[in-house]
Design a protein around this motif. Sequence first.
Motif, short mmCIF file in Angstrom:
data_model
loop_
_atom_site.label_atom_id
_atom_site.label_comp_id
_atom_site.label_asym_id
_atom_site.label_seq_id
_atom_site.Cartn_x
_atom_site.Cartn_y
_atom_site.Cartn_z
N GLN A 22 0.82 -1.22 0.00
CA GLN A 22 0.00 0.00 0.00
C GLN A 22 0.85 1.27 0.00
N THR A 23 2.16 1.09 -0.15
CA THR A 23 3.09 2.23 -0.08
C THR A 23 3.88 2.34 -1.36
N PRO A 24 3.96 3.52 -1.96
CA PRO A 24 4.81 3.69 -3.15
C PRO A 24 6.27 3.42 -2.80
N TYR A 25 6.97 2.69 -3.66
CA TYR A 25 8.38 2.40 -3.41
C TYR A 25 9.11 2.27 -4.74
N PHE A 26 10.42 2.47 -4.68
CA PHE A 26 11.28 2.27 -5.84
C PHE A 26 11.93 0.90 -5.78
N THR A 27 12.27 0.37 -6.96
CA THR A 27 13.26 -0.68 -7.11
C THR A 27 14.27 -0.16 -8.12
#
Length: 475
Positions: free
Chosen positions: A160-165
Amino acid sequence: MTNTPETKIITADLCIIGAGSGGLSVAAGAAQLGRNVVLIEEGEMGGDCLNTGCVPSKALLAAAARAQSMRSGAKFGIKNTEPEIDFSAVVDHVQSVIETIAPIDSQERFEKLGVTVLREHASFTGPRQVKAGAVIVNAKHFIIATGSAPFVPPISGLSQTPYFTNETIFANRDHPDHLVIIGGGPIGIELAQAHKRLGSKVTVIEGQTILNKDDPELVAIIRNQLTDEGIDIHENAMVDAVIKNEAGVSVAVDGKNISGSHILIAVGRTPTVGGLNLKAAGVDYDKRGVKVDKRLRTSNKRIYAIGDVIGGRQFTHVAGYHASIIVRNILFKMPAANNDDQAPWVTYCDPELAHVGLTEEQAREQGHEVKILRAPFNDNDRAQAERDTNGMVKVLTNKRGDILGVSILGRGAGDLIQIWAFAISNGEKIKAFTNMIAPYPTRGEASKRAASAFFTPALFSKKTKNLISFLSMFD
């Protein structure tokens, strides 16, 4: 399977699934040797290395290094200056580098070589057949080169959280105020240092210790460098949950909360096998990747697999090496075995950390009586001239002078490790380095100094002194 009137059937010598480093190398070699080649890629040509891995990360690190050099000129008599960072322009630089290299890996180039390129998802329909969109490919041999993808751990709240890879962060134009990185391996450490030098606050959270596959003695030097630059490192720390908030994100770590503006997931990679329908092809695999033998053949001997998708050492140069094995096995009918345990690896932080062969722990576990040779860069004139003496060449041998493994920490370590990789792959002993004349002043002298240390105890021993004394009688 049932063919429809719209289905096109292609018969080929080789069908390669995946246009990353390994797949492209096989395709280029086979096509130029006159084989009928089909290359299938549903994503970007060039794969992870060009688009979301090696190339953009090194371009970002180069920009960060320029920024850092402005902060550290005083030791050369040049006033320190805090650089003004235009983060969007930095991203433009990164994308420009990708665009410059992209034509080498482009569909147009490979079609000019005679390769049939299909930009579709590939799925096996049988042991010698693949479907890609409306095309069916029948081939004598198949090569699975689909690479790997970032592993996203099942952390509470992360979905539910925006994140980068690594697949998304290089397109980010929003300068992170505080980047929280989960994972302290090579990707996490490189991007931590790059973003810190480009003006972000950075926190690294690692469940074990950072760079835990490398030599702990040298990693300790890197850890000190990173903390000196202001990177906050939490080791042996477990992330309990991630919560999106107004400021960005809150990460719960061992009962404490770390607030940041952005989050990067860099905890490892997983082989890309989804949707290939490997069961229909009779290809065995598990969560570690496609299972292969020493010749890189799968359980279906007509199908090979190379690169990240087989697990093991997930490096671009290893995939390229695997490609050469495929060409020898399939095209030249020369049985060639994979020996990628001799492949070097490099973490491109500052200072760089490179390794080839066995680590000290591995060497002792295998029962070797290990002799350790060190040549610190503070004893190297070139490093002193550049005011950059952080690191050393560290060599592991046995009592016979066999080279077991080498780790190098310092500027240009990735270049310096190559001569050691050559020596190990060709079975050279440590004496080969004492015969070498190293140009002065270069960092390469440190390799010869480390090798010479193998002979120092015997050279200056009482026995040798007595021999010299005896020989002097014949003057």
